[in-house]
Design an enzyme around this catalytic site. Sequence first.
Site, PDB file in Angstrom:
ATOM      1  N   HIS A  60     -10.079 -56.491-115.886  1.00  0.00           N
ATOM      2  CA  HIS A  60      -9.394 -57.362-114.924  1.00  0.00           C
ATOM      3  C   HIS A  60      -8.717 -56.524-113.840  1.00  0.00           C
ATOM      4  O   HIS A  60      -8.894 -56.771-112.636  1.00  0.00           O
ATOM      5  CB  HIS A  60      -8.360 -58.207-115.674  1.00  0.00           C
ATOM      6  CG  HIS A  60      -7.608 -59.176-114.819  1.00  0.00           C
ATOM      7  ND1 HIS A  60      -7.772 -60.538-114.918  1.00  0.00           N
ATOM      8  CD2 HIS A  60      -6.668 -58.991-113.848  1.00  0.00           C
ATOM      9  CE1 HIS A  60      -6.975 -61.146-114.049  1.00  0.00           C
ATOM     10  NE2 HIS A  60      -6.288 -60.221-113.386  1.00  0.00           N
ATOM     11  N   GLU A  61      -7.969 -55.512-114.261  1.00  0.00           N
ATOM     12  CA  GLU A  61      -7.246 -54.685-113.292  1.00  0.00           C
ATOM     13  C   GLU A  61      -8.202 -53.817-112.471  1.00  0.00           C
ATOM     14  O   GLU A  61      -7.928 -53.521-111.299  1.00  0.00           O
ATOM     15  CB  GLU A  61      -6.207 -53.821-114.011  1.00  0.00           C
ATOM     16  CG  GLU A  61      -5.228 -54.578-114.904  1.00  0.00           C
ATOM     17  CD  GLU A  61      -4.517 -55.729-114.209  1.00  0.00           C
ATOM     18  OE1 GLU A  61      -4.398 -55.713-112.966  1.00  0.00           O
ATOM     19  OE2 GLU A  61      -4.071 -56.661-114.916  1.00  0.00           O
TER      20      GLU A  61
END
Length: 217
Positions: free
Chosen positions: A118-119
């Site tokens: 996600h990051e």
Amino acid sequence: MATPTPRHQETPQETTERERCEQWTDELFRTSPMVRFMTKHLSLLDCNPLSPLRTASSSSHATASARAQPKLVIAPCPPSIAGGFSPSLRSEPTSESSILLCSNRIFSKAHLEDTLSHEMVHWFDHCRFLVDWSNLRHHACSEIRAASLSGDCGFVREWQRRNYGFKLQHQNCVKRRAVLSILANPACAGDRQKAEQTVDEVFQSCFGDTRPFDEIY
């Protein structure tokens, strides 16, 4: 972004959680197709998360000191988050961004893989599109992409959150997660209506943008 506890000040539990998170992170960078794919495409944008940090010889002493931190920060966090992305300053290369992994909030290697992925999508967007994170539409677009592409809205994760459903469940999860993130942006000032409206305005175009993937992973 959270600051790691100095190791000599860690509690035994914090040490165990940090070492476990470090081990899982190392394993994912070696074996996870998702993490390896994102690392490759970040590297193509000169944003390799595993590259050495800048030193004082390549920058002013003040700037180097201010950013003297790893690109992958493992630290305890508040209960509400499992990770985060800290974009580079406007005066710095986008490669000088960093990712936070919350050692006390990661409950499995699969959870860490989704969080890290996600990051990394945020970092890709920051490097590829020069996102203005104070612009709610920019921020919403990256949150939509990150939630959709990372596995954060996969069936198992949603089941663990007790969000049971099948019809449009992925899209609903992506919208919900994006709205929660936008609410935390100071430019939104906690205005849920504004957050929901912003996500709705950009949803179709951003949900359909799967770069650097050919389709949703």
